[in-house]
Design an enzyme around this catalytic site. Structure first.
Site, PDB file in Angstrom:
ATOM      1  N   ALA A 288       7.749   5.351   6.927  1.00  0.00           N
ATOM      2  CA  ALA A 288       7.590   3.978   6.474  1.00  0.00           C
ATOM      3  C   ALA A 288       6.283   3.421   7.023  1.00  0.00           C
ATOM      4  O   ALA A 288       5.665   4.001   7.922  1.00  0.00           O
ATOM      5  CB  ALA A 288       8.771   3.127   6.928  1.00  0.00           C
ATOM      6  N   LYS A 289       5.897   2.282   6.476  1.00  0.00           N
ATOM      7  CA  LYS A 289       4.610   1.709   6.867  1.00  0.00           C
ATOM      8  C   LYS A 289       4.602   1.190   8.302  1.00  0.00           C
ATOM      9  O   LYS A 289       3.541   0.925   8.862  1.00  0.00           O
ATOM     10  CB  LYS A 289       4.237   0.595   5.888  1.00  0.00           C
ATOM     11  CG  LYS A 289       3.930   1.160   4.495  1.00  0.00           C
ATOM     12  CD  LYS A 289       3.982   0.107   3.417  1.00  0.00           C
ATOM     13  CE  LYS A 289       3.967   0.787   2.049  1.00  0.00           C
ATOM     14  NZ  LYS A 289       4.219  -0.128   0.940  1.00  0.00           N
ATOM     15  N   ARG A 290       5.780   1.059   8.897  1.00  0.00           N
ATOM     16  CA  ARG A 290       5.841   0.627  10.302  1.00  0.00           C
ATOM     17  C   ARG A 290       5.559   1.778  11.271  1.00  0.00           C
ATOM     18  O   ARG A 290       5.484   1.565  12.476  1.00  0.00           O
ATOM     19  CB  ARG A 290       7.216   0.038  10.602  1.00  0.00           C
ATOM     20  CG  ARG A 290       8.364   1.004  10.422  1.00  0.00           C
ATOM     21  CD  ARG A 290       9.715   0.359  10.729  1.00  0.00           C
ATOM     22  NE  ARG A 290      10.818   1.265  10.428  1.00  0.00           N
ATOM     23  CZ  ARG A 290      11.416   1.358   9.255  1.00  0.00           C
ATOM     24  NH1 ARG A 290      10.997   0.598   8.253  1.00  0.00           N
ATOM     25  NH2 ARG A 290      12.411   2.200   9.045  1.00  0.00           N
TER      26      ARG A 290
ATOM     27  N   ASP B 173       0.830  -1.199   0.000  1.00  0.00           N
ATOM     28  CA  ASP B 173       0.000   0.000   0.000  1.00  0.00           C
ATOM     29  C   ASP B 173       0.869   1.257   0.000  1.00  0.00           C
ATOM     30  O   ASP B 173       1.957   1.284   0.590  1.00  0.00           O
ATOM     31  CB  ASP B 173      -0.899   0.028   1.246  1.00  0.00           C
ATOM     32  CG  ASP B 173      -1.969  -1.054   1.222  1.00  0.00           C
ATOM     33  OD1 ASP B 173      -2.255  -1.567   0.116  1.00  0.00           O
ATOM     34  OD2 ASP B 173      -2.497  -1.385   2.299  1.00  0.00           O
TER      35      ASP B 173
END
Length: 296
Positions: free
Chosen positions: A234-236, A13
């Site tokens: 970032a996605k984290r 995503d």
């Protein structure tokens, strides 16, 4: 007039930093009466379902694009043709170096940081034949200059290193620097708006474009989105995708408004932002995004 583009890799995503860059690419293109194209760079790191999710999210924040979506994996003949042209002109050579080989050679005091030191450049045929028995070769561009200058709308003149970079990986996949140059030329893209983490790669790409007889595009490398710690988003970093933010109660329209506000543009709609858009007035500092806690 040519076109601008947004070209994500379908590895997952898009997060709000990616969406911000997409909005900027759209604004730059539309404000200069260019077309706006969407290209999926799926030669590497493609994840099942990621492309559909990315297209959904781009439409959800109100972006539109011209023509069909282009996928790099469907254009291998174009890359093969460019590689054939370069090889026929004696501008490619085989490289058998591992990443460790390059890292150790580049650590020498005389080597430019990150530059390929030319280890395989002068191998004779006997040594190449011996190395082929051990590992397949990548193909590198035989470059003449050690640096090349491009002009960027936000950074002005920028001179960066040009080394003998890979154009065909040893697994037979065209390298990013070649694919992006060939695709941009084939699609008539004359404006490239992307994150400023890619600024250092622009001189290599512009140099390769010149070798292939193409004009370098107009560049605009825009500031990245960073997390609260100042690291690249970032996605984290909590809820940073549209799906995660929706779980936290934030709609796609609200995300778009937050992005436009970070650019000092009207937040009511993309047309309103486009009417007020002035590249010279864009913030030059990274956007510090405070991600909402994950809804899970």
């Amino acid at each position: 007039m040519g076109a601008g583009r947004f070209a994500p890799s379908p590895s997952g995503d898009l997060h709000v930093g990616n969406l911000r860059t997409a909005i900027l690419a759209w604004l730059f293109a539309r404000s200069s009466s260019r077309g706006f194209l969407l290209r999926i760079e799926d030669l590497d790191r493609a994840r099942a379902g990621a492309e559909a999710g990315q297209l959904h999210d781009l439409a959800a924040i109100g972006l539109d694009w011209d023509g069909d979506v282009v996928r790099q994996s469907e254009r291998l003949d174009l890359f093969d043709d460019a590689i054939g042209q370069l090889r026929a002109r004696g501008l490619l050579y085989e490289c058998f170096c591992t990443r460790r080989d390059i890292a150790e050679a580049a650590s020498a005091p005389h080597a430019a940081p990150g530059a390929y030191p030319g280890t395989c450049r002068t191998l004779d045929e006997a040594r190449r034949a011996a190395k082929r028995e051990v590992r397949p070769a990548a193909w590198r561009l035989l470059t003449e200059p050690t640096e090349f200058t491009i002009t960027d709308l936000l950074h002005g003149e920028y001179t960066g290193a040009v080394d003998d970079f890979v154009v065909l990986r040893n697994d037979g996949v065209p390298a990013y620097n070649l694919a992006v140059v060939v695709d941009d030329a084939a699609q008539g893209i004359d404006q490239v708006v992307r994150g400023d983490d890619l600024l250092s790669s622009a001189p290599r790409q512009a140099y390769l474009a010149s070798l292939l007889g193409h004009r370098a595009p107009e560049y605009a490398h825009v500031p990245l989105a960073l997390n609260a710690a100042g690291a690249r988003l970032a996605k984290r970093d909590g809820a940073v995708t549209l799906a995660q933010l929706a779980l936290a109660g934030t709609s796609a329209a609200q995300v778009r408004a937050q992005i436009l506000d970070s650019l000092n543009l009207p937040t009511s709609s993309l047309p309103a932002a486009l009417a007020a858009f002035d590249p010279a007035a864009l913030p030059r500092a990274p956007w510090i995004h405070s991600a909402a806690p994950s809804g899970r």
